[in-house]
Design a protein around this motif. Structure first.
Motif, PDB file in Angstrom:
ATOM      1  N   GLY A   1       0.818  -1.208   0.000  1.00 13.39           N
ATOM      2  CA  GLY A   1       0.000   0.000   0.000  1.00 13.39           C
ATOM      3  C   GLY A   1       0.853   1.259   0.000  1.00 13.39           C
ATOM      4  N   ASP A   2       0.194   2.389   0.126  1.00 10.91           N
ATOM      5  CA  ASP A   2       0.862   3.692   0.127  1.00 10.91           C
ATOM      6  C   ASP A   2       0.758   4.310   1.517  1.00 10.91           C
ATOM      7  OD1 ASP A   2       1.784   6.254  -0.188  1.00 10.91           O
ATOM      8  OD2 ASP A   2       0.551   6.740  -1.940  1.00 10.91           O
ATOM      9  N   PRO A   3       1.801   4.210   2.334  1.00 12.59           N
ATOM     10  CA  PRO A   3       1.725   4.732   3.701  1.00 12.59           C
ATOM     11  C   PRO A   3       1.412   6.224   3.774  1.00 12.59           C
ATOM     12  CG  PRO A   3       3.654   3.342   3.430  1.00 12.59           C
ATOM     13  CD  PRO A   3       3.101   3.572   2.062  1.00 12.59           C
ATOM     14  N   ASP A   4       1.806   6.991   2.770  1.00  9.00           N
ATOM     15  CA  ASP A   4       1.544   8.433   2.800  1.00  9.00           C
ATOM     16  C   ASP A   4       0.066   8.767   2.641  1.00  9.00           C
ATOM     17  OD1 ASP A   4       4.184   9.086   3.203  1.00  9.00           O
ATOM     18  OD2 ASP A   4       4.622   9.372   1.072  1.00  9.00           O
ATOM     19  N   ARG A   5      -0.707   7.814   2.130  1.00  8.76           N
ATOM     20  CA  ARG A   5      -2.138   8.066   1.927  1.00  8.76           C
ATOM     21  C   ARG A   5      -3.026   7.193   2.818  1.00  8.76           C
ATOM     22  NH1 ARG A   5      -3.862  11.003  -1.895  1.00  8.76           N
ATOM     23  NH2 ARG A   5      -5.731   9.822  -2.467  1.00  8.76           N
ATOM     24  N   GLU A   6      -2.482   6.100   3.328  1.00 13.29           N
ATOM     25  CA  GLU A   6      -3.310   5.137   4.048  1.00 13.29           C
ATOM     26  C   GLU A   6      -3.159   5.218   5.561  1.00 13.29           C
ATOM     27  OE1 GLU A   6      -3.124   1.208   2.279  1.00 13.29           O
ATOM     28  OE2 GLU A   6      -2.817   2.101   0.293  1.00 13.29           O
ATOM     29  N   THR A   7      -2.301   6.093   6.037  1.00 11.00           N
ATOM     30  CA  THR A   7      -2.265   6.419   7.455  1.00 11.00           C
ATOM     31  C   THR A   7      -1.789   7.863   7.585  1.00 11.00           C
ATOM     32  OG1 THR A   7      -1.553   5.727   9.665  1.00 11.00           O
ATOM     33  CG2 THR A   7       0.107   5.669   7.922  1.00 11.00           C
ATOM     34  N   MET A   8      -2.001   8.434   8.746  1.00 10.66           N
ATOM     35  CA  MET A   8      -1.580   9.809   8.975  1.00 10.66           C
ATOM     36  C   MET A   8      -0.065   9.881   9.114  1.00 10.66           C
ATOM     37  SD  MET A   8      -4.586  10.891  11.647  1.00 10.66           S
ATOM     38  CE  MET A   8      -4.291  12.653  11.517  1.00 10.66           C
ATOM     39  N   THR A   9       0.506  10.987   8.642  1.00  7.64           N
ATOM     40  CA  THR A   9       1.948  11.216   8.714  1.00  7.64           C
ATOM     41  C   THR A   9       2.212  12.420   9.611  1.00  7.64           C
ATOM     42  OG1 THR A   9       2.225  10.374   6.458  1.00  7.64           O
ATOM     43  CG2 THR A   9       4.039  11.660   7.390  1.00  7.64           C
ATOM     44  N   VAL A  10       2.848  12.181  10.753  1.00  2.12           N
ATOM     45  CA  VAL A  10       3.186  13.252  11.686  1.00  2.12           C
ATOM     46  C   VAL A  10       4.444  13.961  11.190  1.00  2.12           C
ATOM     47  CG1 VAL A  10       3.841  13.818  14.056  1.00  2.12           C
ATOM     48  CG2 VAL A  10       2.180  11.981  13.613  1.00  2.12           C
TER      49      VAL A  10
END
Length: 356
Positions: free
Chosen positions: A72-81
């Motif tokens: 998946g795409d971590p930048d779109r599929e979870t929040m990035t602090v």
């Protein structure tokens, strides 16, 4: 009021803000060419921002690894602090206010009310995936950002105390509602006792599983990302499932005065259940599955007694627009509880369709 342009500089960002969203807790702004979210943490509610942000950083970093592993795409599929220039998860201003920044997820929207069952199904998939990916996270290492938030037995005792104190002299006028609430004392202990005994697992729980806490992809409505992680804590999956249905399957607003309009929609229940269980797969236990219908009832009941407690105590917690607002909220929740009770066997049958 802090100078937000100066605040943004502590994250090495430009401040060209516009207010964003309609959250009731934190102040939120879209900044730096609409690439980031700047948010002031409401420290009246979240009194320990260190603990809130520690939870969020640990959860999102763990999710990033899991999402990447699944392709998946971590930048779109979870929040990035986004850290401050000195590497911290938030900035504490001299005024005492605390600010954080997240990467903005473009091409995604959230809805307060589902426009069609598919949106609820997609939100359920997102919440189910959130639970599945975190199913092996050590939940007992998280902070309780709001202690005993879903301790239903504590909430029940809070109600009893407010009835006894009757500081607003309102108890006599709501005897019907009080009598209804007192019927469920034994049921208020169930989830807590099962967690304590280990009969159901302690998990990472979101604790605010409203539809608008999922970002849906524009054009497809695919559930992208679960947001608003301030209340992430140790707890039961049943809290999240029940709370999502309390709002997602209701046929009327939370403060609807015409109780004939208030009911529990089984087609919406099925849409959510299908999506949630598809994503959970084998990571949900048989006991949790058994208790899913009960969770919708008890979490709705819990919210109802919280509204009633606040009404009896002088409306000191929930914001109200008129004197009987919390009483109207109480009555809608109790009407939902009654309707859910009538439909428990049908709910169990629906769940059976997706767990065979």
């Amino acid at each position: 009021m802090d100078n937000l342009s100066e605040i943004a500089q502590h994250f090495a960002l430009a401040y060209d803000a516009e207010t964003y969203g309609n959250g009731h807790i934190n102040d939120t702004y879209l900044i730096s060419g609409k690439q980031y979210i700047l948010q002031r943490i409401n420290t009246e509610i979240f009194k320990k921002p260190d603990e809130v942000m520690d939870n969020i950083v640990r959860i999102t970093e763990y999710l990033r690894g899991k999402i990447a592993k699944e392709g998946g795409d971590p930048d779109r599929e979870t929040m990035t602090v986004i850290p401050t220039v000195d590497g911290k998860s938030y900035y504490a201003a001299p005024s005492g206010s605390c600010y954080r920044v997240y990467k903005f997820i473009s091409g995604a929207v959230s809805y307060d009310i589902a426009e069609n069952p598919n949106q609820l199904y997609q939100a359920a998939r997102a919440f189910g995936k959130f639970q599945r990916l975190l199913s092996d996270f050590p939940a007992d290492g998280l902070f309780e950002t709001i202690p005993q938030f879903h301790d239903t037995f504590k909430r029940f005792n809070d109600l009893k105390n407010s009835v006894s104190a009757d500081v607003m002299r309102r108890a006599d006028s709501v005897k019907k509602e009080i009598d209804f609430a007192m019927r469920f004392e034994e049921e208020t202990k169930l989830i807590g006792s099962l967690l304590e005994s280990g009969a159901i697992p302690m998990r990472v729980t979101h604790n605010d599983t409203k539809l608008n806490n999922v970002m849906l992809e524009e054009g497809t409505d695919r559930g992208l990302c679960v947001i608003d992680l301030d209340t992430v804590m140790p707890g039961s999956l049943l809290y999240d499932f029940g709370d999502a249905l309390r709002t997602g399957a209701a046929t009327a607003a939370e403060d609807e005065k015409d109780l004939d309009k208030v009911g529990f929609d089984l087609s919406l229940f099925e849409a959510f259940t299908k999506g949630f269980l598809e994503e959970m797969g084998t990571s949900i236990t048989e006991k949790e599955i058994e208790l899913l219908p009960f969770s919708a009832k008890i979490i709705t009941y819990e919210c109802g007694i919280r509204f009633l407690t606040d009404y009896l105590s002088g409306d000191t917690y929930f914001k109200t627009k008129y004197p009987e607002h919390n009483l109207d909220r109480t009555r809608t929740q109790f009407k939902l509880v009654s309707d859910i009770e009538k439909k428990m066997s049908e709910m169990t049958s629906i769940i059976g369709k997706y767990t065979k």
